[in-house]
Design a protein around this motif. Structure first.
Motif, PDB file in Angstrom:
ATOM      1  N   GLY A 133       6.796   8.206  13.046  1.00 53.75           N
ATOM      2  CA  GLY A 133       7.016   6.709  12.240  1.00 53.75           C
ATOM      3  C   GLY A 133       6.476   5.492  13.270  1.00 53.75           C
ATOM      4  O   GLY A 133       6.373   4.570  12.859  1.00 53.75           O
ATOM      5  N   GLU A 175      -5.702   9.741   4.812  1.00 49.71           N
ATOM      6  CA  GLU A 175      -5.610   8.464   4.175  1.00 49.71           C
ATOM      7  C   GLU A 175      -6.119   7.325   5.607  1.00 49.71           C
ATOM      8  O   GLU A 175      -6.060   6.183   5.043  1.00 49.71           O
ATOM      9  CB  GLU A 175      -4.033   8.075   4.069  1.00 49.71           C
ATOM     10  N   GLN A 221       8.671  13.067   9.294  1.00 52.86           N
ATOM     11  CA  GLN A 221       8.820  11.752   9.911  1.00 52.86           C
ATOM     12  C   GLN A 221      10.427  12.088  10.463  1.00 52.86           C
ATOM     13  O   GLN A 221      11.058  13.087  10.122  1.00 52.86           O
ATOM     14  CB  GLN A 221       8.762  10.721   8.903  1.00 52.86           C
ATOM     15  N   ARG A 257       3.073  17.060   7.853  1.00 51.17           N
ATOM     16  CA  ARG A 257       3.792  16.494   9.060  1.00 51.17           C
ATOM     17  C   ARG A 257       5.123  15.876   8.530  1.00 51.17           C
ATOM     18  O   ARG A 257       5.030  15.635   7.152  1.00 51.17           O
ATOM     19  CB  ARG A 257       3.091  15.601   9.590  1.00 51.17           C
ATOM     20  N   ASP A 272      12.097   5.699   6.008  1.00 52.59           N
ATOM     21  CA  ASP A 272      12.252   4.580   5.289  1.00 52.59           C
ATOM     22  C   ASP A 272      13.392   4.451   4.309  1.00 52.59           C
ATOM     23  O   ASP A 272      14.285   3.599   4.012  1.00 52.59           O
ATOM     24  CB  ASP A 272      10.954   4.077   4.571  1.00 52.59           C
ATOM     25  N   ASP A 274       3.343   4.740  14.337  1.00 54.53           N
ATOM     26  CA  ASP A 274       2.140   4.989  14.215  1.00 54.53           C
ATOM     27  C   ASP A 274       1.180   3.462  14.360  1.00 54.53           C
ATOM     28  O   ASP A 274       1.465   2.900  13.362  1.00 54.53           O
ATOM     29  CB  ASP A 274       1.490   5.810  13.297  1.00 54.53           C
ATOM     30  N   TRP A 307       3.119  -0.798  16.511  1.00 49.94           N
ATOM     31  CA  TRP A 307       4.368  -0.477  17.126  1.00 49.94           C
ATOM     32  C   TRP A 307       4.435  -0.895  18.670  1.00 49.94           C
ATOM     33  O   TRP A 307       4.758  -0.141  19.320  1.00 49.94           O
ATOM     34  CB  TRP A 307       4.746   0.994  16.892  1.00 49.94           C
ATOM     35  N   ARG A 317      -6.494  12.220   9.573  1.00 51.45           N
ATOM     36  CA  ARG A 317      -5.514  11.832   8.454  1.00 51.45           C
ATOM     37  C   ARG A 317      -6.322  11.456   7.292  1.00 51.45           C
ATOM     38  O   ARG A 317      -7.175  10.458   7.301  1.00 51.45           O
ATOM     39  CB  ARG A 317      -4.532  10.810   8.869  1.00 51.45           C
ATOM     40  N   ASN A 326       5.906  13.303   5.518  1.00 54.60           N
ATOM     41  CA  ASN A 326       6.127  12.002   6.144  1.00 54.60           C
ATOM     42  C   ASN A 326       6.242  11.048   5.034  1.00 54.60           C
ATOM     43  O   ASN A 326       6.867  10.051   4.955  1.00 54.60           O
ATOM     44  CB  ASN A 326       4.560  11.767   6.652  1.00 54.60           C
ATOM     45  N   ARG A 372       0.749  -1.288   0.010  1.00 52.82           N
ATOM     46  CA  ARG A 372      -0.205  -0.125   0.006  1.00 52.82           C
ATOM     47  C   ARG A 372       0.781   1.192  -0.083  1.00 52.82           C
ATOM     48  O   ARG A 372       0.354   2.293  -0.131  1.00 52.82           O
ATOM     49  CB  ARG A 372      -0.999  -0.064   1.202  1.00 52.82           C
TER      50      ARG A 372
HETATM   51  O1  LIG Z   1       6.617   1.952   5.736  1.00 50.41           O
HETATM   52  C1  LIG Z   1       6.066   3.239   5.529  1.00 50.41           C
HETATM   53  C2  LIG Z   1       5.320   3.825   6.911  1.00 50.41           C
HETATM   54  O2  LIG Z   1       4.295   2.849   7.338  1.00 50.41           O
HETATM   55  C3  LIG Z   1       3.563   3.154   8.286  1.00 50.41           C
HETATM   56  O3  LIG Z   1       3.081   4.580   8.380  1.00 50.41           O
HETATM   57  C4  LIG Z   1       2.479   4.751   7.605  1.00 50.41           C
HETATM   58  O4  LIG Z   1       1.095   4.366   7.419  1.00 50.41           O
HETATM   59  C5  LIG Z   1       0.033   4.964   8.274  1.00 50.41           C
HETATM   60  C6  LIG Z   1      -1.164   4.769   7.998  1.00 50.41           C
HETATM   61  O5  LIG Z   1      -1.629   4.864   6.737  1.00 50.41           O
HETATM   62  C7  LIG Z   1       0.384   6.648   8.104  1.00 50.41           C
HETATM   63  O6  LIG Z   1      -0.633   7.500   8.937  1.00 50.41           O
HETATM   64  C8  LIG Z   1       1.592   6.791   8.157  1.00 50.41           C
HETATM   65  O7  LIG Z   1       1.798   8.390   8.120  1.00 50.41           O
HETATM   66  C9  LIG Z   1       2.459   6.336   7.127  1.00 50.41           C
HETATM   67  O8  LIG Z   1       3.736   6.812   7.549  1.00 50.41           O
HETATM   68  C10 LIG Z   1       4.502   3.025   9.486  1.00 50.41           C
HETATM   69  O9  LIG Z   1       4.212   3.193  10.718  1.00 50.41           O
HETATM   70  C11 LIG Z   1       5.812   4.322   9.124  1.00 50.41           C
HETATM   71  O10 LIG Z   1       6.715   4.174  10.185  1.00 50.41           O
HETATM   72  C12 LIG Z   1       6.365   3.845   8.105  1.00 50.41           C
HETATM   73  O11 LIG Z   1       7.287   4.836   7.471  1.00 50.41           O
END
Ligand SMILES: OC[C@H]1O[C@H](O[C@H]2O[C@H](CO)[C@@H](O)[C@H](O)[C@H]2O)[C@H](O)[C@@H](O)[C@@H]1O
Length: 626
Positions: free
Chosen positions: A302, A270, A205, A203, A158, A304, A449, A268, A194, A150
């Motif tokens: 990161g 998304e 990261q 926002r 990342d 979440d 997490w 959010r 992010n 996704r």
């Molecule tokens: O690996 C990519 C990222 O995946 C997670 O977070 C992401 O998905 C969340 C839900 O859609 C979104 O709110 C968040 O902002 C995205 O970064 C993961 O928790 C991240 O650490 C990672 O970078």
């Protein structure tokens, strides 16, 4: 606090706020809320809005799910429409690092992972640049490697591990292209969002841009490139300094430290429905907005989501409604920013700007002092997050507690002292007894997490922190943790031909889970971390280890057999696994100077069909609650 003056998550009345987004997302058309906001608008924004209002008028503003589905199908192209086929031109067979990996199984696997860059590369179609308003993706000139699943766009933190992996794969142009994209985005937006979508644009990261530049420079020094972009790096650092620091008073002294934050309104986009649902019980818009801010700040971290950000009566219990991310000063964020300041001092020095170098040197020193005074705890022997709400430390285990070892955010004169205390701490929390890696926390909240999930970047921080600490004991522990992680990832690969975003720390070869979306495959940072571990340990590391060495043997047998089926194989694996586990208990206790278990105790546990998981209760670690 009044948040009514804050902007929405982005301007778009389709992707970020407004009745169209609300109607589509609340209709719950897709299993994953991110699907809709990644779709391409077919015609123009205005026409799309007109079609939406037509549909609302037609249905008396009470459209059925089918009405909404029809509207979406008629007005949007599927997610992922922004990309064209792309094969990274700098990809080649047999990059040099592969030759350092001696074990044939690990060598073959590394070659497979190297090949995965071909699958994870994304290049935007030229029309995305010309017609940005039809897409949620943030246009960048150079192709990128995405996490996978996704996650069809770049992600800020990342990319640090992805870039390091690409450099091992000798894909310099791709790696540098990604860094150049980020630098360009800082120039356009003022910081790095992010991820590469406009709905992430309010926002960030964990700030790893400056370490990315360091990585590129380390691999092949390029002073003109550094000179060309140094002001952009200044700007990125300044963004964090200005928007994320708070004053913390301890022992009558004031220190400046950072925490994650959010300065926008609304849920959010998304995860729109998910956020609205979490905030549903709150009576006022103000309270809902506060909760949305905590959710977005957690996404910025990161992590979440995680019990790490819960505050309930001064504890880490609770659920998403207890998120207080903005009130917690995290060890890792500060360790990273302290590192950023040191790197910036070094960059400016190299570029012949002593004044700027001195500015960052002073900042680095202040940060290092603040980290020691506020976050280091002599009695615990580690750094701990700090709660601004209670002015107290949060004495919970997280791999991030040792992040200063990784980033060097402590006084180098006292290196041996810090390192030995940290090893004691890791030993005390029994960080090495988990069969599949280091868990994220010891709280089983159901969030991704949290326990029992184990994440690649966190394994990396601990392993690399120990590895480069200059202590033989630390290096030994790093090697053990690295071996376990590599073998457990390999186990999953041999069974599923998949690399995951996260794993289960409690099961050798266990898959991660929990949170608001299903576990994703691909996977950018996972591959980057494994490649770097294989590069670091490839001359000594084997895909399996002999019995009696104390390594997690149960799953290794399976990995050796390639996870093959058949009753005989399963039986063999089972018997060997039980024997190895029993032996593991004995070795584990002996290595820690613990008395042996009473005769029969281990075999009784094993006979009940519980395997390595029981090792944790045998040695006092929390039991898995799933
Ligand atoms: O690996 C990519 C990222 O995946 C997670 O977070 C992401 O998905 C969340 C839900 O859609 C979104 O709110 C968040 O902002 C995205 O970064 C993961 O928790 C991240 O650490 C990672 O970078």
């Amino acid at each position: 606090a009044d948040r009514t003056h804050l902007p929405p998550t982005c301007d778009s009345v389709i992707y970020c706020h407004g009745p169209l987004l609300d109607t589509v997302q609340m209709a719950g058309l897709y299993n994953d809320s991110k699907t809709f906001v990644d779709m391409k608008i077919k015609v123009s924004q205005d026409d799309t809005l007109n079609h939406f209002y037509d549909m609302m008028n037609r249905t008396g503003s009470r459209p059925t799910k089918a009405d909404v589905q029809e509207f979406v199908s008629q007005n949007f192209d599927p997610e992922g429409s922004e990309f064209e086929d792309w094969r990274p031109p700098d990809w080649k067979e047999n990059p040099q690092f592969l030759s350092r990996i001696k074990d044939p199984l690990l060598h073959a696997w590394a070659a497979d992972l190297h090949r995965l860059w071909l699958v994870l590369g994304r290049k935007m179609k030229p029309e995305v640049k010309l017609q940005q308003q039809l897409y949620s993706i943030i246009y960048v000139d150079n192709p990128v490697i995405v996490p996978g699943g996704r996650f069809r766009e770049f992600y800020y933190w990342d990319s640090y591990w992805i870039i390091r992996g690409l450099l091992l794969s000798e894909m310099r142009d791709t790696a540098r292209g990604m860094l150049s994209n980020f630098l360009n985005i800082v120039e356009r937006i003022g910081f790095i969002p992010n991820g590469g979508r406009i709905y992430y644009a309010m926002r960030s990261q964990p700030p790893l841009l400056i370490p990315m530049m360091q990585t590129i420079q380390e691999e092949r020094p390029d002073l003109p490139y550094l000179r060309q972009h140094i002001h952009t790096l200044d700007r990125e650092f300044d963004y964090w300094l200005t928007n994320h620091t708070v004053e913390v008073e301890v022992g009558g002294h004031k220190y400046k430290l950072a925490r994650y934050n959010d300065m926008s309104q609304g849920p959010r986009p998304e995860s729109y429905k998910e956020d609205i649902d979490v905030a549903r019980h709150l009576e006022t818009t103000e309270k809902k907005e506060e909760l949305y801010a905590e959710l977005k700040a957690a996404a910025e971290s990161g992590w979440d989501f995680s019990s790490r950000w819960f505050i309930l009566n001064g504890t880490n219990k609770g659920n998403l409604t207890n998120l207080k991310t903005r009130s917690i000063v995290p060890v890792d964020l500060n360790a990273i920013l302290c590192w950023n300041a040191r790197l910036m001092a070094d960059f400016h020095q190299r570029l012949g700007d002593p004044a700027k170098a001195e500015y960052y040197r002073a900042l680095h020193e202040q940060w290092e002092t603040a980290i020691h005074e506020v976050l280091w705890h002599e009695d615990v022997g580690v750094w701990l997050d700090y709660s601004l709400a209670s002015a107290r430390r949060r004495d919970y285990f997280y791999p991030s507690n040792v992040a200063p070892l990784w980033t060097g955010a402590y006084s180098q004169e006292k290196r041996d002292y810090y390192v030995s205390r940290v090893i004691n701490y890791l030993d005390k929390v029994k960080v090495d007894i988990f069969e599949g890696g280091i868990p994220t926390t010891f709280e089983h909240s159901g969030e991704q997490w949290d326990y029992p999930n184990a994440w690649p970047p966190l394994q990396y921080m601990v392993v690399m922190g120990l590895h480069k600490s200059g202590s033989a004991a630390a290096a030994r522990l790093a090697g053990e943790l690295a071996a376990k992680w590599v073998r457990s990832n390999l186990r999953v690969w041999s069974r599923h031909r998949a690399m995951l975003e996260k794993y289960d720390a409690t099961i050798f070869g266990g898959l991660g889970g929990g949170g608001e979306y299903v576990v994703q495959t691909g996977f950018g940072w996972t591959n980057g971390v494994i490649l770097e571990l294989l590069n670091t340990y490839g001359d000594v590391l084997t895909a399996s280890e002999a019995f009696g060495s104390g390594a997690p043997s149960s799953g290794v047998v399976g990995a050796q057999l390639g996870g093959g089926g058949g009753v005989a194989t399963a039986l063999l694996v089972g018997i060997a696994s039980l024997a190895a586990t029993a032996l593991g208990v004995v070795v584990y206790r002996r290595r820690r100077g613990l008395p042996p278990r009473a005769p029969g105790e281990v075999s009784r546990l094993l006979a009940r069909g519980k395997r390595y998981t029981e090792l944790r209760s045998l040695s006092g670690a929390p039991a898995r609650q799933r």
